[in-house]
Design an enzyme around this catalytic site. Sequence first.
Site, PDB file in Angstrom:
ATOM      1  N   ASP A  94       0.793  -1.227   0.000  1.00  0.00           N
ATOM      2  CA  ASP A  94       0.000   0.000   0.000  1.00  0.00           C
ATOM      3  C   ASP A  94       0.829   1.282   0.000  1.00  0.00           C
ATOM      4  O   ASP A  94       1.991   1.298   0.427  1.00  0.00           O
ATOM      5  CB  ASP A  94      -0.886   0.042   1.254  1.00  0.00           C
ATOM      6  CG  ASP A  94      -2.068  -0.906   1.178  1.00  0.00           C
ATOM      7  OD1 ASP A  94      -2.071  -1.779   0.294  1.00  0.00           O
ATOM      8  OD2 ASP A  94      -2.980  -0.772   2.020  1.00  0.00           O
ATOM      9  N   HIS A 145      -6.451   2.956  -4.190  1.00  0.00           N
ATOM     10  CA  HIS A 145      -6.329   3.216  -2.747  1.00  0.00           C
ATOM     11  C   HIS A 145      -6.721   4.664  -2.436  1.00  0.00           C
ATOM     12  O   HIS A 145      -6.176   5.257  -1.502  1.00  0.00           O
ATOM     13  CB  HIS A 145      -4.887   2.930  -2.318  1.00  0.00           C
ATOM     14  CG  HIS A 145      -4.697   2.729  -0.833  1.00  0.00           C
ATOM     15  ND1 HIS A 145      -5.638   2.146  -0.015  1.00  0.00           N
ATOM     16  CD2 HIS A 145      -3.636   3.037  -0.021  1.00  0.00           C
ATOM     17  CE1 HIS A 145      -5.178   2.101   1.222  1.00  0.00           C
ATOM     18  NE2 HIS A 145      -3.971   2.644   1.250  1.00  0.00           N
ATOM     19  N   HIS A 239       3.776  -1.960   3.171  1.00  0.00           N
ATOM     20  CA  HIS A 239       3.735  -0.631   2.567  1.00  0.00           C
ATOM     21  C   HIS A 239       5.049  -0.293   1.859  1.00  0.00           C
ATOM     22  O   HIS A 239       6.129  -0.654   2.340  1.00  0.00           O
ATOM     23  CB  HIS A 239       3.453   0.429   3.635  1.00  0.00           C
ATOM     24  CG  HIS A 239       2.123   0.270   4.308  1.00  0.00           C
ATOM     25  ND1 HIS A 239       1.893  -0.696   5.262  1.00  0.00           N
ATOM     26  CD2 HIS A 239       0.955   0.954   4.154  1.00  0.00           C
ATOM     27  CE1 HIS A 239       0.638  -0.610   5.670  1.00  0.00           C
ATOM     28  NE2 HIS A 239       0.043   0.369   5.022  1.00  0.00           N
TER      29      HIS A 239
END
Length: 269
Positions: A94, A145, A239
């Site tokens: 992410d 996202h 991430h």
Amino acid sequence: MAELAGLSRRRLIGAGLAATGTALVAGGSAGPRPTTLPATVVTPVAGPPAGPTPSASPPPALPTLDRPVFTLEEYRRLVPGPPFPANAVALTIDDGPHPMWTPKVLRLLDRYHVPALFCLIGNQVLGHETVAKDIVAAGHHVANHTWSHPAKIAGYVPDRVQQEVDRAQDKIYDTTGKLPTIFRSPGGAVSPAVFAAAAKSRMVPINWTNDPRDWTRPGTRSITDRMLAANPGQILLCHDGGGDRAQTCAALATVIPALQARGYQFVAL
């Protein structure tokens, strides 16, 4: 990006994505994102003049869910395709793309022939278009996202949620030529408006099963231990954006080969 030119992209695609049979994102050159289904090609036949041809109608929205997907089994129940291998796990990454950390993650994934899903923030793609294109060129999948990663999106009114989703969708498609079919809300936050926006844009909302909380930078050992606790069928979260991701990269360098040594197979949603 020059430093990524040596990536063995075709090897990654063959070893990972072909094995899953789940390449759901739409291809094509960048441009306005599609809003209609492709027309069927019909060979003309002799006969009376045909009447007016109806225009192709926009594809319907997906059913609005009341909870996100947490596991590979739940995902497959919603999205048709071959069953995932019994030993499969999905790696999701992410908050990118990031000009420093995303290339490092890409090199690591290439080394171990691991496909992944990169959940991209629209305003991070802005200015880092080359990195976003490198993700797709390496054979990975991309998800939406949101545009600005609002932590309080669950409290937004529907129009504002839809703007976050649509603006990111447009930027990702315009940059990469891939139209996301998966949505991840910031922090996994959900609301009826979030689910409705994802459904309207024909995206499946997903969360995760294994969260090492690497974004808090708890230390490489902590991230590693939490990810090594993963079980088959889980969706793993980490991430490549939002701050210093040195700990994440170091942990993945241990976690990926360790899970592979257990017989786990990485698949891309």
